[in-house]
Design an enzyme around this catalytic site. Structure first.
Site, mmCIF file in Angstrom:
data_model
loop_
_atom_site.group_PDB
_atom_site.id
_atom_site.type_symbol
_atom_site.label_atom_id
_atom_site.label_comp_id
_atom_site.label_asym_id
_atom_site.label_seq_id
_atom_site.Cartn_x
_atom_site.Cartn_y
_atom_site.Cartn_z
ATOM 1 C CB THR A 1 95.429 -73.182 54.945
ATOM 2 O OG1 THR A 1 97.166 -73.591 54.639
ATOM 3 C CG2 THR A 1 94.577 -73.436 53.816
ATOM 4 C CG HIS B 1 83.385 -74.189 47.473
ATOM 5 N ND1 HIS B 1 83.110 -73.153 46.103
ATOM 6 C CD2 HIS B 1 84.436 -73.864 47.981
ATOM 7 C CE1 HIS B 1 84.215 -72.467 46.270
ATOM 8 N NE2 HIS B 1 84.920 -72.614 47.313
ATOM 9 C CE LYS C 1 85.443 -74.906 44.137
ATOM 10 N NZ LYS C 1 86.494 -75.607 44.468
ATOM 11 N NE ARG D 1 94.537 -71.458 46.543
ATOM 12 C CZ ARG D 1 94.010 -71.013 45.271
ATOM 13 N NH1 ARG D 1 93.382 -71.441 44.635
ATOM 14 N NH2 ARG D 1 94.948 -70.104 44.875
ATOM 15 C CB ILE E 1 92.231 -80.421 53.865
ATOM 16 C CG1 ILE E 1 92.588 -81.583 54.630
ATOM 17 C CG2 ILE E 1 90.856 -79.785 54.181
ATOM 18 C CD1 ILE E 1 91.830 -82.632 53.912
ATOM 19 C CB CYS F 1 88.038 -50.100 65.163
ATOM 20 S SG CYS F 1 87.826 -50.343 63.511
ATOM 21 C CB CYS G 1 91.788 -48.694 65.973
ATOM 22 S SG CYS G 1 91.717 -49.712 64.833
#
Length: 480
Positions: free
Chosen positions: A40, A49, A249, A313, A338, A402, A444
């Site tokens: 996650t 937040h 949200k 999530r 969570i 890179c 790369c």
């Protein structure tokens, strides 16, 4: 036998590990992936937040606000990037303006500092690229942006320096309650521990249900994202949210801590706890939702999208964090459900959970605890004088591997040789941003594989993208 085994090396698991390392306890973190932040934690919005949208009085609200405070402190101690760019929750329909007042009341009730309503003229002055349909917004200055990888890496490295052991590619198959301890049956053998911290993300219910008669259900809520080129990185200064809806949200638009811009996430509940595929339908919907009718003044240029990705999530049906010792499984501590604002809350979750553990076990303090950590030096962030000095000390810092992200050989070597260092291409990418630019590792990768092979002392055929089963090469066309 371990004192504590932490299941899961995401942001919560690594924060718990770091907090536990302040005490004299034999702690081990295990994860089925090859690195930290591989579940996650690897694919989310990277938003700090502020805590305005959590229901007052909930654990989620309390830990969100506390976590916001802690993250800015920890960034100083552990040298990971964070930026307090503020959040704007934008209302585009006059009849819905009252919802901003509700959010402001919640922010005040939760103790979010300095939140206020911004009217249209000031709002468009702050963010000229907002849609002209904007009516007003809630402005929350303590909102910010962060890199989830860097948080987990910093916490994990500091925990390791302070004595925590990490075992990767170690998958829990079963957990058995014994008399005063737990037996974890893994693909790498049996592990014994007096206590368990369940920080397994979308699999937290699976772990919990092995030891408790009170069953838990975690739903994988998939969120898909679009990542835009750095040309659009300053399109918005703040993180721009719509008014929240029943699934979260909503689709936001924001700069990233590394100077890109992203749009997302979607929200789709799925059964597959590994279902991180992206879909054209959802991607098209993200573009539409971020277009002129929603948040942005102009339609976003799709030719600036450099990649799309999806994350999961860990949604619990009551939409509340579960941070507690399991009633019918003494010594088994859950950090479950969570989801957002879980990233922001992670250090506060760790603080609370380790407080519960200390109340039970009272481990002595680690008097030799090292609180500070220095991150990888990124040459792109240095002045010309500083770059020249680094190259004088180590010529590897003069070899660019890179070109998109201007990552040098010296940075990659450092990433591999640090505590819990990179062991795969994704591990290098998370620590250095090698391969995260416009070409998405198209140029790369071979050179990075050569460096991994050299530093780890393994043949190129053993180099993987993300651990066992993801080998990049299967053999040679012709032998030397």
């Amino acid at each position: 036998m371990y004192d504590i085994i932490v299941i899961g090396a995401g942001v919560v698991g690594t924060c718990v590990a770091r907090e536990l390392s302040k005490y004299q306890a034999n702690v081990c973190v295990i994860d089925k992936a090859d690195d930290v932040a591989s579940g996650t934690s690897k694919a989310n919005s990277g938003i700090v937040h502020a805590g305005y949208d959590c229901k007052p009085g909930t654990l989620m609200a309390k830990l969100n606000v506390r976590g916001n405070e802690l993250l800015y402190q920890l960034a100083e101690e552990l040298d990971f990037p964070i930026k307090k760019n503020g959040s704007l929750i934008v209302c585009t329909i006059e009849s819905e303006r009252g919802k901003l007042d509700v959010l402001l009341d919640q922010a005040n009730a939760n103790g979010v500092p300095d939140a206020r309503i911004v009217e249209r003229d000031e709002l468009l002055e702050m963010e000229p690229n907002l849609t002209p349909n904007a009516v007003a917004a809630l402005y929350v200055p303590t909102g910010g942006i962060i890199c989830p990888f860097n948080l987990a890496i910093a916490m994990g490295e500091n925990a390791a320096v302070n004595g925590v052991e990490f075992k990767f590619e170690t998958e829990v198959k079963n957990i058995v309650k014994k008399d005063g301890y737990y037996e974890l049956d893994t693909n790498k053998g049996v592990l014994e521990t007096k206590a368990v911290v369940n920080a397994a993300g979308v699999y937290a219910d699976v772990m919990h249900n092995m030891v408790s008669d009170k069953k838990m259900k975690i739903v994988a809520r998939k969120g898909e994202y679009l990542l835009m080129d750095k040309e659009l990185g300053d399109y918005f200064k703040a993180t721009i949210f719509p008014l929240p809806g029943p699934m979260g949200k909503g689709v936001l638009t924001a700069p990233t801590i590394h100077g890109n811009m992203f749009v997302g996430p979607s929200a789709t509940d799925i059964e597959d706890k590994e279902g991180v595929n992206t879909t054209q339908e959802i991607i098209d919907d993200l573009v539409q939702k971020a277009s002129a009718s929603h948040l942005t003044k102009d339609r976003l240029p799709m030719n600036k999208v450099i990649t799309s990705f999806a994350g999961l999530r860990a949604h619990e049906e009551h939409h509340e964090f579960i941070v507690e010792e399991v009633a019918d499984a003494p010594g088994f501590f859950d950090a479950a459900g969570i989801e957002s604002p879980g990233l922001t809350s992670s250090p506060a979750i760790a603080e609370m959970l380790v407080g519960l553990i200390q109340d039970k076990y009272n481990f002595p303090k680690n008097e030799n605890f090292i609180a500070k950590r220095k991150g990888i030096v990124h040459m792109e962030d240095l002045s010309m004088e500083e770059k020249n000095e680094m190259i004088k000390k180590n010529p590897q810092y003069g070899n660019i591997v890179c070109r998109c992200e201007m990552v040098t050989e010296g940075e990659i070597v450092d990433a591999i040789n640090r505590p819990i260092g990179a062991r795969s291409l994704d591990g290098v990418k998370r620590r250095t941003r090698q391969g995260m630019g416009r070409c998405q590792a198209g140029f790369c990768t071979p050179r990075t594989m050569e460096i991994l092979s050299r530093e780890l002392g393994i043949p190129m055929t053993e180099i993987t993208k993300k651990g066992e089963g993801s080998n990049m090469l299967v053999g040679k066309i012709k032998e030397d």
